[in-house]
Design a protein around this motif. Structure first.
Motif, PDB file in Angstrom:
ATOM      1  N   HIS A 109      -2.786  14.667 -40.465  1.00 21.56           N
ATOM      2  CA  HIS A 109      -3.845  15.458 -39.818  1.00 21.56           C
ATOM      3  C   HIS A 109      -3.261  16.498 -38.876  1.00 21.56           C
ATOM      4  O   HIS A 109      -3.853  17.559 -38.647  1.00 21.56           O
ATOM      5  N   GLU A 110      -2.061  16.211 -38.326  1.00 24.02           N
ATOM      6  CA  GLU A 110      -1.439  17.165 -37.411  1.00 24.02           C
ATOM      7  C   GLU A 110      -1.084  18.461 -38.122  1.00 24.02           C
ATOM      8  O   GLU A 110      -0.915  19.502 -37.493  1.00 24.02           O
ATOM      9  N   PHE A 111      -0.930  18.388 -39.441  1.00 25.47           N
ATOM     10  CA  PHE A 111      -0.606  19.596 -40.209  1.00 25.47           C
ATOM     11  C   PHE A 111      -1.871  20.358 -40.605  1.00 25.47           C
ATOM     12  O   PHE A 111      -1.806  21.332 -41.345  1.00 25.47           O
ATOM     13  N   GLY A 112      -3.013  19.901 -40.161  1.00 21.52           N
ATOM     14  CA  GLY A 112      -4.263  20.576 -40.531  1.00 21.52           C
ATOM     15  C   GLY A 112      -4.746  20.109 -41.878  1.00 21.52           C
ATOM     16  O   GLY A 112      -5.564  20.731 -42.530  1.00 21.52           O
TER      17      GLY A 112
ATOM     18  N   ILE B 160      -4.469  22.147 -23.548  1.00 18.68           N
ATOM     19  CA  ILE B 160      -4.185  23.445 -24.165  1.00 18.68           C
ATOM     20  C   ILE B 160      -5.150  23.664 -25.334  1.00 18.68           C
ATOM     21  O   ILE B 160      -5.147  22.900 -26.309  1.00 18.68           O
ATOM     22  N   THR B 161      -5.968  24.674 -25.225  1.00 22.27           N
ATOM     23  CA  THR B 161      -6.889  25.024 -26.319  1.00 22.27           C
ATOM     24  C   THR B 161      -6.530  26.362 -26.943  1.00 22.27           C
ATOM     25  O   THR B 161      -6.748  26.580 -28.127  1.00 22.27           O
ATOM     26  N   ASP B 162      -5.991  27.255 -26.137  1.00 25.93           N
ATOM     27  CA  ASP B 162      -5.566  28.569 -26.637  1.00 25.93           C
ATOM     28  C   ASP B 162      -4.098  28.747 -26.228  1.00 25.93           C
ATOM     29  O   ASP B 162      -3.799  29.092 -25.087  1.00 25.93           O
ATOM     30  N   LEU B 163      -3.187  28.451 -27.182  1.00 22.18           N
ATOM     31  CA  LEU B 163      -1.762  28.423 -26.859  1.00 22.18           C
ATOM     32  C   LEU B 163      -1.275  29.760 -26.315  1.00 22.18           C
ATOM     33  O   LEU B 163      -0.549  29.813 -25.320  1.00 22.18           O
TER      34      LEU B 163
ATOM     35  N   GLN C 155       5.012  23.338 -24.413  1.00 23.74           N
ATOM     36  CA  GLN C 155       6.104  23.203 -25.378  1.00 23.74           C
ATOM     37  C   GLN C 155       5.692  22.319 -26.553  1.00 23.74           C
ATOM     38  O   GLN C 155       5.992  22.622 -27.709  1.00 23.74           O
ATOM     39  N   GLU C 156       4.985  21.227 -26.263  1.00 27.48           N
ATOM     40  CA  GLU C 156       4.539  20.336 -27.335  1.00 27.48           C
ATOM     41  C   GLU C 156       3.527  21.030 -28.237  1.00 27.48           C
ATOM     42  O   GLU C 156       3.514  20.818 -29.457  1.00 27.48           O
ATOM     43  N   ALA C 157       2.676  21.865 -27.637  1.00 29.95           N
ATOM     44  CA  ALA C 157       1.728  22.642 -28.454  1.00 29.95           C
ATOM     45  C   ALA C 157       2.489  23.603 -29.359  1.00 29.95           C
ATOM     46  O   ALA C 157       2.120  23.812 -30.523  1.00 29.95           O
ATOM     47  N   GLU C 158       3.566  24.200 -28.821  1.00 27.30           N
ATOM     48  CA  GLU C 158       4.393  25.094 -29.637  1.00 27.30           C
ATOM     49  C   GLU C 158       5.081  24.320 -30.759  1.00 27.30           C
ATOM     50  O   GLU C 158       5.166  24.797 -31.891  1.00 27.30           O
ATOM     51  N   GLU C 159       5.564  23.107 -30.431  1.00 22.51           N
ATOM     52  CA  GLU C 159       6.196  22.269 -31.450  1.00 22.51           C
ATOM     53  C   GLU C 159       5.192  21.900 -32.533  1.00 22.51           C
ATOM     54  O   GLU C 159       5.507  21.908 -33.724  1.00 22.51           O
ATOM     55  N   ALA C 160       3.974  21.554 -32.109  1.00 22.73           N
ATOM     56  CA  ALA C 160       2.936  21.193 -33.085  1.00 22.73           C
ATOM     57  C   ALA C 160       2.621  22.378 -33.988  1.00 22.73           C
ATOM     58  O   ALA C 160       2.438  22.223 -35.199  1.00 22.73           O
ATOM     59  N   GLU C 161       2.563  23.570 -33.391  1.00 22.64           N
ATOM     60  CA  GLU C 161       2.293  24.778 -34.193  1.00 22.64           C
ATOM     61  C   GLU C 161       3.411  25.010 -35.194  1.00 22.64           C
ATOM     62  O   GLU C 161       3.176  25.356 -36.351  1.00 22.64           O
ATOM     63  N   TRP C 162       4.654  24.788 -34.746  1.00 17.06           N
ATOM     64  CA  TRP C 162       5.791  24.966 -35.655  1.00 17.06           C
ATOM     65  C   TRP C 162       5.740  23.944 -36.786  1.00 17.06           C
ATOM     66  O   TRP C 162       5.972  24.266 -37.945  1.00 17.06           O
ATOM     67  N   ARG C 163       5.386  22.672 -36.430  1.00 16.89           N
ATOM     68  CA  ARG C 163       5.311  21.657 -37.478  1.00 16.89           C
ATOM     69  C   ARG C 163       4.231  21.983 -38.499  1.00 16.89           C
ATOM     70  O   ARG C 163       4.386  21.717 -39.690  1.00 16.89           O
TER      71      ARG C 163
ATOM     72  N   TRP D   9       4.066  31.078 -44.975  1.00 16.13           N
ATOM     73  CA  TRP D   9       4.813  30.022 -45.650  1.00 16.13           C
ATOM     74  C   TRP D   9       3.933  28.838 -46.029  1.00 16.13           C
ATOM     75  O   TRP D   9       4.046  28.326 -47.150  1.00 16.13           O
ATOM     76  N   ARG D  10       3.086  28.408 -45.124  1.00 14.69           N
ATOM     77  CA  ARG D  10       2.274  27.235 -45.414  1.00 14.69           C
ATOM     78  C   ARG D  10       1.222  27.531 -46.482  1.00 14.69           C
ATOM     79  O   ARG D  10       1.124  26.820 -47.496  1.00 14.69           O
ATOM     80  N   ALA D  11       0.429  28.584 -46.249  1.00 18.13           N
ATOM     81  CA  ALA D  11      -0.671  28.904 -47.179  1.00 18.13           C
ATOM     82  C   ALA D  11      -0.130  29.267 -48.563  1.00 18.13           C
ATOM     83  O   ALA D  11      -0.646  28.809 -49.587  1.00 18.13           O
TER      84      ALA D  11
END
Length: 409
Positions: free
Chosen positions: A405-408, A292-295, A335-343, A141-143
């Motif tokens: 920046h959080e979105f890469g 967390i470096t490797d979710l 959970q926050e890492a998962e939320e960040a990945e979802w965002r 979806w993003r790319a």
């Protein structure tokens, strides 16, 4: 009577010009000598020479259109054909004829160039349509969303084709984008629906957990609480604004029950002390997962630790908040890492962040220009006022860029 190689003036003051078709009347001159008459009409001839020379230069060195060039040639040809000048008019006609050939050659060259550009544009737009139709089926979806936006910018930079061809290709291109957008919206709507289902399920689990909290049937109730916990984990995450509140109520109900049971089973204090030691070791093991470096690996490792944690049993009541708080801190980080990945995979949120950043950047750039202008006008008070406003806008921009920046991006 006076004459030169290209003209003459007779006794009556009539001026003639010599041409390949014989003499032609140029005009009548009564104001002075025949020499002045010839000089006057020779100057008119020189004027035509200059005008033709200028037009030749414009045709050769500028992008003068063929239509405008032909209009100018026709205008000069009318003047030459009117025979109101003394000089080699045939030579001027020859130059005009050659100029017509040059203009026609330029017209054909431009026609071919336009045809070539149109053909290149057609192929380019067909390639864009093909890629867009492929992207319409993507689950990235993003790319894919970013690439489709880039394709739109590329499309806008290409020249238009004939109306029918351009409309047909644009229809396919637009349809592909709409199809992707529809699938993407359906995907995220499904995620939202899943979170809503999780919320409803957890509401029921919380209600049952609270109803059991004052039970004195220690064994069956404790077993049911373990089942409720398994159902809780299987339900998935609710919306972020509901998840913590539901968890606190769910965990609070269990705490009430297990606290009561602990008071009844005071003789198990020794066992619970040993449990505390084991859980503190697990908490320490869990804390080593931070940051967390490797979710994926962290999630799997924490799941293993948590399973061992649940198998250990209860700890003394007064020690429980601290040791469980340590575990919850790690769980929350995951959970926050998962939320960040979802965002990061949420194109709508990224688009909003990009739009805000763009607006703020434009405002900052505008203020900087106004400050420079105020300084150039020696308006120090206005410049100082604008600089204070710039500080506020720049701070907002920095915050927006940090969020982006959080979105890469």
């Amino acid at each position: 009577m006076s004459s030169d190689p290209w003209g003459r003036v007779d006794e009556t003051g009539t001026v003639y010009v010599r041409t390949a078709d014989g003499e032609q009347v140029v005009g009548s001159w009564q104001a002075g000598s025949p020499e002045e008459a010839l000089a006057y009409f020779e100057r008119k001839y020189e004027g035509l020479v200059v005008e033709i020379g200028l037009l030749e230069k414009r045709v050769q060195t500028t992008d003068l259109s063929a239509k405008d060039a032909q209009t100018a040639i026709d205008h000069l040809r009318e003047q030459v054909d009117a025979h109101h000048a003394v000089g080699d008019l045939s030579a001027l006609r020859g130059r005009l004829d050659k100029l017509v050939e040059t203009v026609e050659a330029r017209r054909e060259e431009r026609k071919q160039q336009r045809a070539k550009q149109s053909d290149e544009a057609r192929h380019a737009k067909e390639d864009l349509v093909t890629e867009a139709e492929q992207l319409a089926q993507s689950d990235q979806w993003r790319a894919a969303g970013e690439r489709l936006r880039a394709l739109v910018d590329t499309w806008k930079g290409l020249p238009r084709l004939d109306r029918k061809s351009d409309d047909e290709l644009w229809h396919r291109f637009s349809h592909a984008r709409s199809a992707f957008s529809k699938r993407r919206k359906a995907h995220f709507a499904q995620l939202d629906a899943q979170r809503e289902d999780a919320r409803k399920t957890k509401e029921k689990l919380v209600a049952e957990a609270e109803a059991l909290s004052d039970s004195a049937d220690w064994g069956p109730t404790a077993a049911r609480y373990r089942e409720l916990m398994s159902e809780w984990k299987a339900a998935g995450r609710a919306q972020r604004e509901h998840e913590d509140d539901l968890w606190n109520r769910f965990r609070g109900a269990q705490d009430v029950f297990f606290a009561a049971r602990s008071s009844v089973f005071a003789e198990r204090d020794a066992e619970q002390s040993e449990n505390l030691k084991l859980k503190e070791e697990l908490a320490e093991e869990a804390e080593k997962l931070l940051p967390i470096t490797d979710l994926k690996s962290a999630r799997a490792a924490f799941r293993s630790i948590n399973e061992r944690w649940e198998a250990i049993g209860h700890v003394p009541r007064d020690a429980r908040p601290k040791v469980e708080g340590r575990m919850h801190t790690v769980d929350r980080a995951i959970q926050e890492a998962e939320e960040a990945e979802w965002r990061r995979t949420n194109p709508e949120a990224r688009a909003r962040a990009e739009g805000l950043t763009g607006q703020l950047q434009a405002a900052v750039d505008k203020l900087r220009g106004q400050i420079d202008q105020a300084r150039a006008q020696s308006n120090a008070s206005k410049a100082e006022k604008l600089e204070k406003e710039l500080e506020g806008r720049q701070a907002l921009l920095d915050q927006a860029l940090k969020g982006l920046h959080e979105f890469g991006g």
